[in-house]
Every structure is written in structure tokens, then in C-alpha cells.
Write an enzyme that holds these catalytic residues in place. Structure first.
Site: not given
Ligand code: ADP
Length: 311
Positions: A223, A225-226, A228, A254-255
């Protein structure tokens, strides 16, 4: 048949909202929020919100363990935890001046007898499970290869495992002969695992996922974050492109993504649908104040804006 979620070190999370946080002084707080926490319980709540049939398990003890069970009861979430002698922990977040100061208890130490007993408990719950999700770190007292043993038990019963952990626990699993079906590291966890700094460069990610450490793991979903996600399914590689959204609180996204992966497996979604489902849920969680909560009213609009492309 249903989903089994495993939370080995849950917590009762306390959030204190303070306008100013005074060190070495008395801080009085009227705005207090308590909730059942731990990554596995976030997965659990989102699965319930998307109407999946599930049982939550793991270890609980003491009054705070009872509090967690009562919170799950209130949400009509089916659970079957193993009771330990120690006390379930508190994790405290102090929200002040736009900052977040956290105080995290390490939690109870699990005895060998309890560790063994939980394995039996877990095995008995597998008879009704079609997928298992294991999230978070192992509590102290349990060996770092404890998840290897849980995966071995699940694999013997042909119940696939989605594993979301990091550090030594994850490394031990990947080095073992007992593989989960899916892992979902974020880019920091992947960098830590491989011992080199990775960013969102697609060529580097693709090369990284070809590391022999991932042999035998059907899905690796990184993953971003923003940005994808980047995923490997056997020999196929995908980039998931998501639209820009306004976010409120990305903790637990992430969860929420893991909940989407688990649910996509039980629904027999194809690769594209599974990746979209998982990302929408991560995004929906990021748009909410509450960790491990999604508002499904926006599901379809977001789903239609996500692109999954082979790379
Ligand atoms: P973790 O919480 O395990 O660090 P991520 O931050 O990568 O995981 O977030 C998991 C998913 O949630 C991402 O793949 C995305 O689809 C969505 N997501 C998380 N943060 C954002 C954001 N700032 N903008 C858009 N989607 C987000």
C-alpha cells in the site's frame, strides 16, 4: 463459513483532546474517547460494516479485556477470545495543538502455556473459517516465529491466511516453509524488510517484489498511501491508481485495506475487483475521524474512479 480475525495484542485506546498540553503540570481533560483498538480489531470493525460474516479472536485479559468484549457485543460482532491471566493494555493518544503524543503500553507477557493453549483454540475455530486475517505484532512472551506456527496450522486445514505484520515476525514467516496467501506491507515496512530504501518508483517496486523472500506468497500488496497500491499476484504485477481525496484521519487505512482483501477473497473477486475493493475501503477510512470505520455511501463513486493497470 466465515472470516476469522486474529488480534494477539489488542488494546483499549484512549484519546484525550487537549487545547494545550502542559508538561510537568496537571492536565484536566473533559473530551475523552475510548475504543477497542489493535490492528486486528480495526479489520474486524470494517468487515462488519461491509456485512461480512466473521469471528474475532485473539488474547484478552482483565477488566480491559472484558471492555473489549463488551464493545464487540455492542457492535453485534461475534467473538471468541482466549482468556489470559495478564491484563489487556491501554494505549493513550493525547491530541494537542495539532500534534499527537502517544503513550503505548507494551501489554501483558504471555506464558508458554497460554501460547500453546491459544494454538489449540485457533485450530478449533478454523473449522468454520474460510479465510483468516492475522494483524499486528505478537505480544511479549511469544516467540517471534509464533505466526509461523499459526500459519502452519491454518495451511494444514487449507484455510488461507492474510498476514499484516512487520519487522521480525514478518521476516520469520517469509523465511519459513509456511507461507500466507497474502501480505500487505506499506512501503516503509517493505524497505525495512529488504534493508534498502524504496520509494514509489514502480520499476524499483517491481524489482523488489521479485526478491526470493516472497517466493510462495501468492499476493504481495504494497500500500502506497495517497498513491494507491502496487501489487504482485503470482507472476502478474499491478499498479492501482486512485483519485486525490480530502482526508480526515488516515490511521487504520491499511487495516481497512486488509478488510477489503479478506472480503475480496471470500467473495471470489477477480484481481482488479479485489484491488479496487481494498483501496476503496482504505480511502473511505482515511475520510473518517474514527479509526476502522467506513462510510459506504461514497463507495461506488470512489470505486469507479480507481484504475488498475498491469505493469
Ligand atoms: P498503512 O496504514 O498500512 O500505512 P496506507 O497508508 O498505505 O497503509 O493506506 C492504505 C490504503 O488506504 C492506500 O492504499 C489507499 O488506498 C488508502 N489511503 C491511505 N492514505 C490515503 C490518502 N492520503 N489519500 C488517499 N487514499 C489513502
Amino acid at each position: 463459513m466465515s472470516i476469522l480475525t486474529v488480534t494477539m495484542n489488542p488494546s483499549v485506546d484512549i484519546a484525550y483532546q487537549l487545547s494545550t498540553f502542559k508538561l510537568d503540570d496537571v492536565n484536566r481533560v473533559s473530551n475523552v474517547n475510548k475504543s477497542a483498538g489493535g490492528k486486528g480489531l480495526n479489520v474486524t470493525r470494517v468487515l462488519k460494516e461491509i456485512d461480512e460474516d466473521l469471528t474475532a479472536t485473539g488474547l484478552v485479559g482483565g477488566d480491559l479485556g472484558n471492555y473489549i468484549k463488551s464493545q464487540l457485543d455492542q457492535g453485534a460482532i461475534h467473538h471468541d477470545f482466549y482468556q489470559i491471566k495478564g491484563n489487556t493494555r491501554n494505549c493513550i493518544a493525547i491530541l494537542h495543538e495539532g500534534l499527537q503524543t502517544e503513550i503505548l503500553e507494551s501489554g501483558p507477557t504471555i506464558s508458554d502455556v497460554e501460547g500453546e493453549a491459544f494454538k489449540n483454540h485457533f485450530e478449533s475455530l478454523l473449522k468454520d473459517a474460510e479465510v483468516v486475517s492475522i494483524s499486528g505484532s505478537t505480544p511479549s512472551g511469544l516467540a517471534t516465529d509464533y505466526y509461523v506456527e499459526l500459519i502452519m496450522i491454518a495451511n494444514a486445514k487449507e484455510v488461507p491466511v492474510v498476514l499484516d505484520t512487520s519487522g521480525e515476525s514478518l521476516r520469520q514467516v517469509l523465511l519459513s516453509g509456511h507461507k500466507p496467501k497474502v501480505i500487505k506491507p506499506n512501503v516503509d515496512e517493505l524497505s525495512q524488510l529488504l534493508g534498502r530504501e524504496l520509494d514509489k518508483d514502480l520499476n524499483l517496486l517491481k524489482e523488489a517484489l521479485q526478491d526470493s523472500l516472497f517466493n510462495g506468497v501468492e499476493w504481495v500488496i504494497v500500500s502506497l498511501g495517497s498513491e494507491g497500491a502496487f501489487a504482485k499476484h503470482n507472476d502478474l504485477y499491478y499498479k492501482v491508481d486512485i483519485p486525490t481525496i480530502d482526508i480526515v484521519n488516515p490511521v487504520g487505512s491499511g487495516d481497512s485495506t486488509v478488510a477489503g482483501i479478506v472480503s475480496g477473497i471470500t467473495r471470489n473477486y477477480d484481481d482488479v475487483a479485489l484491488l479496487k475493493h481494498a483501496n476503496v475501503l482504505g480511502m473511505l477510512n482515511a475520510q473518517e475521524e474514527i479509526t476502522g470505520h467506513v462510510n459506504l455511501n461514497h463507495y461506488e463513486a470512489l470505486f469507479n474512479k480507481i484504475q488498475v493497470r498491469g505493469v
